[in-house]
Design an enzyme around this catalytic site. Structure first.
Site, PDB file in Angstrom:
ATOM      1  NE  ARG A 125      -4.013  -2.015  -0.110  1.00  0.00           N
ATOM      2  CZ  ARG A 125      -3.860  -2.881  -0.733  1.00  0.00           C
ATOM      3  NH1 ARG A 125      -2.747  -3.116  -1.595  1.00  0.00           N
ATOM      4  NH2 ARG A 125      -5.140  -3.892  -0.783  1.00  0.00           N
ATOM      5  CG  ASP A 149       2.258  -1.726  -8.672  1.00  0.00           C
ATOM      6  OD1 ASP A 149       2.215  -1.395  -9.859  1.00  0.00           O
ATOM      7  OD2 ASP A 149       1.542  -2.248  -8.282  1.00  0.00           O
ATOM      8  CD  GLU A 154      -1.974   4.307  -5.833  1.00  0.00           C
ATOM      9  OE1 GLU A 154      -2.935   3.452  -6.367  1.00  0.00           O
ATOM     10  OE2 GLU A 154      -1.075   3.321  -5.439  1.00  0.00           O
ATOM     11  CG  HIS A 181      -2.258   0.277  -7.427  1.00  0.00           C
ATOM     12  ND1 HIS A 181      -2.987   0.878  -6.468  1.00  0.00           N
ATOM     13  CD2 HIS A 181      -2.379  -1.014  -6.975  1.00  0.00           C
ATOM     14  CE1 HIS A 181      -3.168  -0.009  -5.440  1.00  0.00           C
ATOM     15  NE2 HIS A 181      -2.853  -1.017  -5.750  1.00  0.00           N
TER      16      HIS A 181
END
Length: 204
Positions: A125, A149, A154, A181
């Protein structure tokens, strides 16, 4: 694993150079994973699956999970605390949920505690990794590289300007690999999640 191989073997970086008609072989010499020590923080399903894949690379695998201490897996050493990871790890990979005690788990104190320059991987996360600590660690050289990632906000276009500036600078560094992600985002994963949900509903 894909992010790690990409970084250590400079795959996407050299591919971009090739697309621009730049041929640099010695400059893109990579490093091997064999014999290196990776510390996996969070040893649930994803942490264990990652360790299983790593065994084929003859790495030393350390794992730490504050809730799990008795998971037996060939080739994995379970650690009672983070101390051994701080001492030995060349690579640190996070596989923890986001909760009160994991927000900014990776921070300036974590970087300071690491005894060797290391590579960071975060596919768990975004807020687990404090962006400023990552950025400063990369600039100082304490972080040899990073694979992200997930991000504190986001998409990164929505980040506060100060944090976005850091990520923008990281994205042009040859020792940083960033993806949007997508680590667990596959066509097969959607089917598996739907199938698992259906089974749970049937059991209920």
């Amino acid at each position: 694993l894909g992010l790690l191989l990409n970084l250590t073997r400079r795959i996407s970086w050299s591919n971009t150079e090739m697309k621009n008609n730049i041929w640099l072989r010695d400059e893109n010499r990579g490093i091997e994973l064999e014999g290196r020590t990776i510390g996996i923080i969070g040893f649930g399903h994803t942490g264990r699956a990652f360790a299983k894949k790593l065994r084929g690379f003859d790495m030393n695998i350390l794992a730490y999970d504050k809730y799990i201490s008795d998971v037996a897996q060939d080739g994995v050493v379970m650690c009672a605390s983070l101390d051994r990871l701080y001492q030995e790890a060349d690579i640190v990979s996070f596989h923890v949920p986001l909760q009160e005690d994991t927000k900014h788990y990776f921070n300036s104190e974590f970087v300071k505690n690491m005894q060797k320059p290391f590579i960071l991987i975060n596919t768990s996360r975004g807020p687990v990794v404090e962006t400023a600590a990552l950025y400063n660690g990369m600039l100082s050289g304490k972080l040899k590289g990073a694979c992200l990632d997930v991000y504190e906000t986001e998409p990164i276009a929505n980040m506060m300007p100060r944090l976005k500036k850091m990520i923008d600078e990281l994205l042009v560094m040859p020792n940083f690999v960033g993806t949007p992600h997508i680590a667990g985002y596959t066509h097969e994963a959607l089917y598996k999640m739907s199938f698992t949900l259906l089974n749970k509903l049937s059991e209920g």
